[in-house]
Design an enzyme around this catalytic site. Sequence first.
Site, PDB file in Angstrom:
ATOM      1  N   SER A   1       0.855  -1.185   0.000  1.00  0.00           N
ATOM      2  CA  SER A   1       0.000   0.000   0.000  1.00  0.00           C
ATOM      3  C   SER A   1       0.889   1.232   0.000  1.00  0.00           C
ATOM      4  O   SER A   1       2.047   1.174   0.414  1.00  0.00           O
ATOM      5  CB  SER A   1      -0.864   0.013   1.261  1.00  0.00           C
ATOM      6  OG  SER A   1      -1.486   1.269   1.432  1.00  0.00           O
TER       7      SER A   1
ATOM      8  N   TYR B   1      -1.666   0.097  10.563  1.00  0.00           N
ATOM      9  CA  TYR B   1      -1.915  -0.318   9.181  1.00  0.00           C
ATOM     10  C   TYR B   1      -0.656  -0.122   8.333  1.00  0.00           C
ATOM     11  O   TYR B   1      -0.231  -1.017   7.601  1.00  0.00           O
ATOM     12  CB  TYR B   1      -3.081   0.484   8.596  1.00  0.00           C
ATOM     13  CG  TYR B   1      -3.315   0.237   7.136  1.00  0.00           C
ATOM     14  CD1 TYR B   1      -4.082  -0.846   6.723  1.00  0.00           C
ATOM     15  CD2 TYR B   1      -2.777   1.076   6.170  1.00  0.00           C
ATOM     16  CE1 TYR B   1      -4.305  -1.075   5.370  1.00  0.00           C
ATOM     17  CE2 TYR B   1      -2.990   0.849   4.824  1.00  0.00           C
ATOM     18  CZ  TYR B   1      -3.757  -0.227   4.426  1.00  0.00           C
ATOM     19  OH  TYR B   1      -3.957  -0.462   3.093  1.00  0.00           O
TER      20      TYR B   1
END
Length: 140
Positions: A50, A63
């Site tokens: 990501s 995250y």
Amino acid sequence: MHSSWPRWSALPARAPPILPRTWWGTLHGIAAALPHFRRQGGGHFVTVASIGAHRVVPTSAVYSATKYAAWAITEGLRQELEPGIRVTTISPGVVESELAASITEPGAKEAMRTYRAVSIPADAIAGLARGGNSSRTRYR
């Protein structure tokens, strides 16, 4: 962004399960495929991380740590493997998914509404993973 630890003032007693799951899942996948790639003289590992692996924003530290782990593991693999075995890490921005529905922290939930307005279709990431799009392709 999604975070199991929305604020530093409210740290849980133990790490959320996503941390070890991400690390061990990546490592087990590599361990399972690597012997086959070596026997056949080549192969291609593709990991989807990501943009969070490279840019941390408020409420995204946990995250982002999981995505950085995926990136770091595959980057190390890329540097260490013999020629013929390729390693690619895709680091997209916000991708259309069910993730937004699981966010409960109000600030992160509101931020996700904004991010979703410019999200990337999941099929676009699948196309990159299959090698169907140029590495220069950008989605907005």
